[in-house]
Design an enzyme around this catalytic site. Sequence first.
Site, PDB file in Angstrom:
ATOM      1  N   ARG A  42       0.910  -1.238   0.132  1.00 51.95           N
ATOM      2  CA  ARG A  42       0.132  -0.174   0.183  1.00 51.95           C
ATOM      3  C   ARG A  42       0.676   1.168  -0.016  1.00 51.95           C
ATOM      4  NH1 ARG A  42      -3.058  -3.470  -1.737  1.00 51.95           N
ATOM      5  NH2 ARG A  42      -3.780  -4.906  -0.272  1.00 51.95           N
ATOM      6  N   TRP A  66      -3.756  -5.060   8.223  1.00 53.61           N
ATOM      7  CA  TRP A  66      -3.484  -5.219   6.925  1.00 53.61           C
ATOM      8  C   TRP A  66      -3.378  -3.692   6.240  1.00 53.61           C
ATOM      9  CZ3 TRP A  66      -2.270  -9.616   4.679  1.00 53.61           C
ATOM     10  CH2 TRP A  66      -3.280 -10.612   5.021  1.00 53.61           C
ATOM     11  N   ASP A 106     -14.129 -14.445   6.986  1.00 46.06           N
ATOM     12  CA  ASP A 106     -12.734 -13.692   6.351  1.00 46.06           C
ATOM     13  C   ASP A 106     -13.033 -12.221   5.993  1.00 46.06           C
ATOM     14  OD1 ASP A 106     -10.193 -13.434   5.358  1.00 46.06           O
ATOM     15  OD2 ASP A 106     -10.435 -14.594   3.375  1.00 46.06           O
ATOM     16  N   THR A 142       1.718  -5.834   3.944  1.00 46.91           N
ATOM     17  CA  THR A 142       1.398  -5.347   2.832  1.00 46.91           C
ATOM     18  C   THR A 142       1.169  -3.764   3.311  1.00 46.91           C
ATOM     19  OG1 THR A 142      -0.852  -5.689   3.381  1.00 46.91           O
ATOM     20  CG2 THR A 142       0.241  -7.086   1.831  1.00 46.91           C
ATOM     21  N   ASP A 156     -12.152  -9.275   7.113  1.00 45.02           N
ATOM     22  CA  ASP A 156     -11.440  -8.258   7.878  1.00 45.02           C
ATOM     23  C   ASP A 156     -12.179  -6.964   7.968  1.00 45.02           C
ATOM     24  OD1 ASP A 156      -8.426  -9.590   7.790  1.00 45.02           O
ATOM     25  OD2 ASP A 156      -9.366  -9.852   5.857  1.00 45.02           O
ATOM     26  N   ASN A 216      -9.874 -10.407  10.396  1.00 44.39           N
ATOM     27  CA  ASN A 216     -10.713 -11.718  10.878  1.00 44.39           C
ATOM     28  C   ASN A 216     -10.078 -12.361  11.995  1.00 44.39           C
ATOM     29  OD1 ASN A 216      -9.280 -12.290   8.104  1.00 44.39           O
ATOM     30  ND2 ASN A 216      -9.240 -14.231   9.570  1.00 44.39           N
ATOM     31  N   ARG A 240     -16.282  -4.681   5.239  1.00 45.63           N
ATOM     32  CA  ARG A 240     -16.319  -5.699   4.544  1.00 45.63           C
ATOM     33  C   ARG A 240     -17.322  -6.808   4.680  1.00 45.63           C
ATOM     34  NH1 ARG A 240     -10.501  -8.734   3.254  1.00 45.63           N
ATOM     35  NH2 ARG A 240     -11.238 -11.089   2.768  1.00 45.63           N
ATOM     36  N   GLY A 300      -1.329 -11.900   7.006  1.00 45.64           N
ATOM     37  CA  GLY A 300      -1.053 -13.405   7.016  1.00 45.64           C
ATOM     38  C   GLY A 300      -2.216 -14.069   7.793  1.00 45.64           C
TER      39      GLY A 300
END
Lengths: 549, 269
Positions: free
Chosen positions: A144, A256, A317, A188, A319, A274, A344, A204
Amino acid sequence: MRCFSFLGAVLASAAGLWGQMLDPALLLKEPTTAWPTYNGDYSGRRFSPLDQINQANVGHLTLAWVSRFAPGAQGAIVGGEGPESTRNDALGFFGARIAATPLMVGGVLYFAMPDNAFAVDARTGRMLWHYFWKTKGGIHIGNRGVGMYGNWLFFETPDDYLVSLDARTGKERWHKQIADVKQEYFSTPAPVVIGNHVLVGTGGDSLDVPGFLEAHDPETGDVQWKWWTEPMKKGDPGAETWPDDYSMRHGGGMTWLPGTYDPELHLYYLGTGNPNPVETGASRKGDNLWTCSIVALNVDTGKIAWYYQASPHDTHDWDNVETPVLFDGVWQGKPRKLLAQAARNGYFFVLDRTNGEHLLTTPFISTLNWATGLNAKGQPVGDPKKEATIDGVLVSPSSNGATNWPPPSFDPQTGLFYVSANESFSVFFLSDLDPHPEGYGAAEKSAGSYGSSLKAIDYQTGRIVWQHKYPSEGGFGGPTGILTTAGRLLFTGDSSQNLIAFDPANGKILWHSRLAARVTNGPETYLLDGRQYLVVGAGDSLYAFTIEQ
Amino acid sequence: MAAGAMWGQAPAARPAPRAGMRFRPVSGLDAAAVERGRTVYESHCAFCHGANAKGGESGPDLIRSVTVLDDEKGDKIGAVVLNGRPDKGMPKFPLPPAQIADIAAFLHQKVFDAAQRSTYQVHNIVTGDAKAGEAYFNGAGKCASCHSPAGDLRGIAAKYDPPTLESRFLMPRVGGFEAMMSGQGPDPRTQTKVTVTLESGQKFTGRLDSIDDFNVSLTTAEGEYHSFARDGDRPKVLVEDPLQTHLDMLTRYTDTEIRNLTAYLVTLK
C-alpha cells in the site's frame, strides 16, 4: 484524451527542490501542495480542498504524463536478506500492480510495490531512483505504499521487514524484522508516521498467528510499543471472549491497512482483521476480541482507549480493516466528532470517535444474507446457519466482502460517504473437521455476483442517496479507490479500465479516460507549480492528468 | 457520441485463457518421503502429538510449531527428536538421519496442507433429499422450464463431481478469477446477448464482447465485430443474460433447497 508537450513543467522541474524533506506541519493540514501520507491527511477522508480542476473544466482534463515501472533488481539499488536472485518477485499473484497511493512531497512521488520502492519526478513521471529488496518469501499480493519522516522513507516487505530509505538517494538506512515469514506472516501496509512514531502493521491468514501494530522510532528503527490484536493470557481484558490461551495466541486479527488519527484526541483508529482459524469458529467460541473491530489506540503508548467490534466471532474472512474515516458532523442536531466505516461484512457504521459510542448501523448491499439482525449495540448478529458446513452454505457477500481494501472517501461538501461495493455470493464448505481446525478450515467456491457499484451513503441515516451500477461482462470486478475534491468531483475507476469523474452530488458521469489497465490504487491530487494534478495507478503505470493551460 | 463506430472485421480478441494455467501451489516435497515420514511419525510421535500432528494430551500442536516452521530438512526437528525435551517430559528418539528427514517432510506437508487453502478438499456434500430436490426441480424452482433430465442434463452427474455440479447450477458461467484458476474458456450457451439499436432504427444483435458506461461491443452470428460509443441511453442497448434466472435464484434459494437439488442432480448419471 489528448497528449500534449508538457515542456513548461519539464523546465520547471529543473528549478524544483527535489528530495525536499517533509515538514511535519503538512501532516496536520488538508492536502494541497503535498500528499504526505497514505490517505493524503490523517482523517482518511481522501477529500482534497483543491478546485482548479472542477465541474466546469473537467472535460478538458488531459494526460500530462504516463510512466511505467518495472519491478526487479535491474538498475536498482539492491538490499534485502533473501538469496541472490534476479527473479522478479513483485510479479506475484497480480503481476506488477501499483496498489500504493504515492506520497508527493517537494515535487517527488514516492511509492512501493512488493519488494520495490520508487521515487519519481512529479512533474514528468521520470524515475529518480529504484530500490529493490531481495526477498526470503512471503505472499506477494500487494503493497500500500510508503510513510515519510523528514528525509526518511519507510516501507514494508512481503518477508516482514520494515525498510528505511533516504528519500534523496534511495539508499537504505536500516531494516528491521517485524515478523517471521516462516509463520506465514507477510506485510502489505503503508507505514503511517505520527509525530516520532512509525506505525507498522502486518498480515497473514494462513496459519493462525496473532496480529499486532507496533510503533518504531524513525531514527533508529527500534520498537517503541507493540499492541497485540488479542489478549495474550487468561485474565487480561477481552480474554473472556476466547475459550483458552491457545486459541487467542493463534487468533489472527491482522493489521492489513493504515489507520487514521485525530491529533486533538491523540487517538489512532485502526481496523483489525478476521479471527483465525478463518472460516470456522469451532475452536474459538466467543466474540474473539479485538478481531474484526475498530480500535482507538493512544499513539504514544499503544494502549487501547475503546473498541467497537463490527463482526463478533467472524467466520467469513471479513477483515474489518477498511478505512475508519474521521469527520466532524452534525448528529441529531448536535455537532459531533464522528467515525464512519463501510465494512467488508456489508454494513456501514457510524461511531462517536471520542468514546466509541455506537450511532448507526445499516447494510449497504442488497444481497447480504448472513445476519439475523442487529443487537443493542448495533452489531450484526451472525446467523449460525450461515457458518461453513460440510455440505456448504450460500453466503453473501463472499469472503472478498461487500467492499475491500481500496480506500473510500467522505466529501464534506455533500456530506456523503462513498464506497465501491460488490454484491457477490460464495458457498462455504467446512473442510477441516478436527475439533482444532487450522488455517482457513473451509473451502470456498464462488457462486456468482450481481456486480459492482459506486454507492453514496448519507452518514446521518445510512440511506444510499445514489448508486452507480457498472455494466460489465466478465473480467475482474472488485472495488476501486475513491477521491473527492472541492472542485465538486469524485474520481474512481471501473472494472473496464476507465478512470471516471462523477458528480459527487448525484452520480452523473462528467469525464472519463480509458487506461491501459484498470485503476489499482486510490487516486490522489496535488498542486505543483500552481497547477493541479490528478495521479492514479493502473497496473504497472502511474498516470498524471491536468487541465491544459 | 453515439455514432456507430463499426469495423466489420475480425472478431475482437478476448484474452484467451492459457490452457491448463493453474494457480494451485505445490509443496515441492518428495511424496515418498512424506509417506515414509507418516509411518515413522505414527509409530513414534502420534501417541503424544496426535494422529494428525495437531497436538495430543501430552504433546503440543506441531503444525503451528515455530520449531517446525523454522526447520529446513530436519535441521531443527532433528535436534528435538534426538535430544528430547526432558524438561517437558519428551524422551529422546535415537532415529537415523534419514528417518528424521522423513518426519520433517511429513510435518512440512501437514503445514502446507493447513496453510494452502486452494488445496483444501470438499467432503461429501450429498446430504440432501433427492426426492425433495426433484420436486423442487419440477415445481417451485422452475428448473424444468429450461432443463430436463432426459435432455440437456442427461448424464450430467457422470460429467461432474458433486461440488462442481453444484457450482455449475448455482452459477453456470465460469468467469473472472474462477476461469483463470481453471483455464476454462467461456461456454457458448452462457454467453450474454446484446442488441444495439441506433437512432436510425438500425439494429445489431450478437454476443456481448464488452460493455461499460462508454462503449459496447458485440460479435454477430456471422462473426462480424461491432463497437459503439455510448452516451447515456444512446444508442439503446438491451442486454439479455441467459443466466439471469440463475443469478436471481441466488437470493431465493434456501441452503436446504440447494442441497436437495444437488442430491437430485447427482442421480442423473
